[in-house]
Design an enzyme around this catalytic site. Structure first.
Site, mmCIF file in Angstrom:
data_model
loop_
_atom_site.group_PDB
_atom_site.id
_atom_site.type_symbol
_atom_site.label_atom_id
_atom_site.label_comp_id
_atom_site.label_asym_id
_atom_site.label_seq_id
_atom_site.Cartn_x
_atom_site.Cartn_y
_atom_site.Cartn_z
ATOM 1 N N ASP A 138 0.870 -1.159 0.000
ATOM 2 C CA ASP A 138 0.000 0.000 0.000
ATOM 3 C C ASP A 138 0.923 1.229 0.000
ATOM 4 O O ASP A 138 2.143 1.131 0.153
ATOM 5 C CB ASP A 138 -0.936 -0.037 1.218
HETATM 6 C C1 GLC Z 1 -4.142 4.484 0.074
HETATM 7 C C2 GLC Z 1 -5.061 3.316 0.392
HETATM 8 C C3 GLC Z 1 -5.141 2.322 -0.722
HETATM 9 C C4 GLC Z 1 -4.989 3.051 -2.040
HETATM 10 C C5 GLC Z 1 -3.561 3.533 -2.101
HETATM 11 C C6 GLC Z 1 -3.279 4.314 -3.394
HETATM 12 O O1 GLC Z 1 -3.483 4.889 1.230
HETATM 13 O O2 GLC Z 1 -4.843 2.607 1.596
HETATM 14 O O3 GLC Z 1 -6.402 1.653 -0.583
HETATM 15 O O4 GLC Z 1 -5.265 2.181 -3.115
HETATM 16 O O5 GLC Z 1 -3.226 4.329 -0.988
HETATM 17 O O6 GLC Z 1 -3.971 5.522 -3.381
#
Ligand code: GLC
Length: 736
Positions: A274
């Protein structure tokens, strides 16, 4: 003889050796040409906003495998040109974005999509999202979010399909199919991403990013199945979760990412961190520095690093120091290249111009239908809905005309001005006078100065339509609430509207369940939307005026009080299930310690929710017969067919979702009092009867045992076919 034997064996082996998949052959060929730096470059995902020279230089040097968040198709094509035509090996980039519930045409938030109990409309919505997003060059979305969410305090419950394992699996698969189709190389196909792997919804106290303690048995029974369904559906990618699970951050978890995902499930897709979750293993207290974090993530089989710069800055040294093998790097790069080949990016790296790519009438119509089917009728005293013989309505409340709020959280590319709000939708109606007065400026508005204007509007109208709930900013990532009541002075607004004596219809637009018992009691009718998107307004106008009939059902339990949370229908029975409930105000003064019983409930709330999982009314009524089983005994290699008659005894043709639940009455590990095993949404004309049919097999009754083996145990079961998770009289069957 000996030679013939050897050659014969060789020929046989050759004949038996499967010809290598062409994609795998291409990966082998490309991998053999790549330097270690170029391999590591593929494992690096950067935020791609804007077309800076520095970013172009990194792409040219082969230091970037993917960009996220660039949605200008000309910029996407130019960055892709640099990668394909100016880097040494010309490996295309993959462009990603959070397309969570629509790109431009916004659909209900996933929690609202779950409320449709209609995988087909969910798939159709994902298809629209993919068509719109791919027109911008996006070929990878970070969706579906299939984290089972049982805590309404958690802001990200909005992004999930709710509290039930089975629904998260069914809706997750529908979303994956809508994005990917059965041809990932199609120019309108988008790689899906099953997230967040795993257990994120169990964050303690519903506080985002918080720690989770999940016994492996529960992980396997509750949190993993939706992800396994995603693997079986061919989901192209997975994403790690931010939380630590039993002390190990998911991004560094060999148990999750190697043992479960790769070894048990044989998953060959791409696993991405993430945003910054690799770096976050340092504040987690699991890694000493970024190099340590990169080592632990790489050795936990994480293929791509989203925005920690851990891989690009440290992997080369880690390989040279022998702390990460080049074999590990190769495995990761294979997974990345496999996705790019499967997407057809090597053959077609550029995005062709699409005429009129967004907001097509058919897209908006699909979004409206999804919004209609996501809307839940919680209450309808005296059948005040649908409105009839009404010449004027007061449209009041802080969510009556706010485009940005009705589209909900995670709408990077949704345009609020494209929303059709409830006020606008009612103003488009003929023969209905709209008297509009928000009363409050936004959901958290504590000022009561405007309430009198709303009250005055109410007094002039035949019916009051009051739109309340949560602004979009109050749910989603990092938007958790310890108090899940109506924010601001909304409750006071409702109270004063009630005092006018006019018929009061509450419409709630929120990102989570809210504790609104008192306000719901004041209303004559209540419609509930989990932020229903661009077309929320027209959907509500059709429902309130009777052009459509509500069919939504709760995908989450609606608690009376936040103190009941986490609260979910598939709970255990305990050794003292609630009985002889004496609520706090009914306890006699100086009552003896055990005089009011000793069973499992809260003195100030009892043991039941405000509304149960699966609940939702209609303008008509349905009568359920008793389920009929093909056999009362199920063999380990057999199955039982269940049929049930559902009669529409009212005067509206309508959808009804019949739900199939089972309970394992006695097992070597205590089992929930009910578990959803199937559902069918059927259209039943007024006065007619539908027969719903389900098949139940031993595999549907399986659960994880202390030895981590998952199987069904012989014994007695209850089975319901009912309108929600509390109704119905069970029938019994035995698994031999
Ligand atoms: C965010 C979220 C994730 C998302 C990623 C990209 O913090 O936790 O669900 O897809 O970053 O934006």
């Amino acid at each position: 003889m000996k030679h013939v034997c050897i050659w014969g064996i060789a020929a046989l082996m050759l004949a038996c050796t499967p010809t290598k998949d062409p994609v795998e052959q291409k990966i082998d060929e490309l991998l053999s040409q790549m330097t270690l730096q170029e391999k590591i470059g593929q494992m690096n995902q950067l935020n791609g906003m804007g077309m800076s020279d520095d970013l172009k230089a990194q792409i040219r040097e082969g230091r970037v495998g993917s960009l996220l968040n660039e949605v200008n198709v000309d910029v996407v094509n130019e960055m892709q040109r640099v990668a394909v035509e100016e880097s040494r090996l010309g490996i295309p980039l993959i462009f990603a974005r959070d397309v969570i519930h629509g790109f431009k045409t916004i659909f209900p938030i996933p929690l609202g999509q779950a409320a449709t109990w209609n995988p087909e409309i969910v798939e159709a919505g994902a298809r629209v999202a993919a068509k719109e997003a791919t027109a911008s060059g996006i070929r990878w979305t970070f969706s579906p979010m299939i984290d089972v969410s049982r805590d309404a305090r958690w802001g990200r419950i909005a992004e999930s399909y709710g509290e039930d394992t089975y629904i998260n699996a069914v809706m997750g698969v529908a979303t994956i199919k809508g994005y990917q189709t059965d041809n990932l190389a199609d120019s309108t196909a988008m790689a899906a991403c099953a997230k967040h792997f795993c257990g994120y919804g169990a964050s303690e106290s519903g506080k985002d990013y918080n720690t989770t303690w999940i016994p492996e048995v529960q992980l396997r029974d509750v949190y993993l199945p939706s992800f396994k369904a995603a693997v079986d559906a061919g989901c192209a990618t997975f994403m790690c979760s931010f939380n630590d699970i039993n002390g190990v951050p998911s991004t560094g978890s060999k148990f999750l990412n190697k043992r479960i995902l790769r070894e048990e499930w044989q998953y060959d897709g791409l696993l991405v961190t993430d945003w910054g979750s690799m770096q976050q293993m340092i504040p987690h207290g699991y890694c000493s520095d970024m190099k340590d974090a990169a080592e632990k993530a790489a050795n936990a089989a994480v293929d791509m690093d989203m925005m920690s710069y851990g891989y690009i800055d440290h992997l080369e040294d880690l390989v040279k120091e022998g702390k990460v093998s080049e074999k590990t790097i190769d495995e990761a790069v294979r997974n990345i290249l496999r996705l790019k080949f499967r997407l057809g990016l090597f053959e077609n790296p550029y995005t062709a111009k699409v005429e009129n790519p967004y907001y097509r009438p058919e897209y908006l119509e699909t979004a409206k239908q999804a919004a209609i089917e996501s809307t839940i009728l919680l209450k309808n005293d005296n059948n005040v809905l649908p409105l009839s013989n009404v010449t004027s309505v007061a449209v009041v409340g802080p969510l009556s005309n706010v485009g940005v709020d009705q589209i909900g959280t995670w709408c990077f590319d949704g345009e609020p001005e494209k929303s059709v709000t409830p006020m606008q939708a009612f103003q488009q109606l003929e023969n209905v006078k709209v008297i509009a007065e928000p009363g409050l400026q936004y959901s958290r508005d504590k000022s009561q100065a405007g309430i009198n204007k709303a009250v005055a509007a109410a007094k002039k109208a035949d019916v009051v339509l009051c739109f309340v709930g949560e602004e979009a900013i109050l749910s989603g990532e990092a938007k958790c609430r310890a108090d899940i009541s109506l924010p601001g002075a909304q409750s006071q607004l409702i109270k004063e509207l009630k005092a006018t004596g006019k018929p009061l219809v509450l419409v709630v637009m929120a990102g989570r369940p809210l504790t609104m018992g008192a306000e719901i009691n004041m209303a004559d009718a209540v419609l509930w939307q989990f932020h229903a998107g661009t077309m929320a307004g027209p959907a509500l106008a059709d429902l309130i005026m009777g052009k459509a009939v509500p069919s939504g059902k709760l995908p989450v339990t609606m608690p009376k009080m936040v103190g009941q949370v986490p609260m979910y229908y598939s709970h255990k029975n305990t050794g003292r299930p609630a009985s002889n409930i004496t609520l706090i105000d009914d306890i006699p003064v100086a009552a003896g310690q055990f005089s009011i019983g000793s069973t499992s409930y809260h003195l100030d709330a009892g043991d039941k929710p405000l509304y149960p999982f699966g609940y939702g009314l209609s303008y008509t009524s349905f009568e359920y017969g008793q389920p009929v089983l093909s056999d009362s005994v199920m063999k380990q290699d057999g199955q039982i067919t269940v049929t049930c008659q559902v009669k529409n005894i009212g005067k509206y043709d309508a959808y009804e979702t019949a739900q199939l639940y089972t309970r394992d009455l006695v097992a070597s590990l205590c089992q929930p009092v009910r578990q959803l095993k199937g559902f069918q949404k059927v259209w039943i004309k007024a006065g007619e009867t539908a027969t719903v049919t389900f098949t139940v097999k031993p595999a549907d009754l399986a659960f994880c045992h202390e030895d981590m083996a998952t199987y069904a145990e012989p014994g007695e079961f209850h089975l319901w076919v009912s309108a929600d998770s509390q109704q119905g009289i069970p029938v019994k069957f035995v698994l031999k």
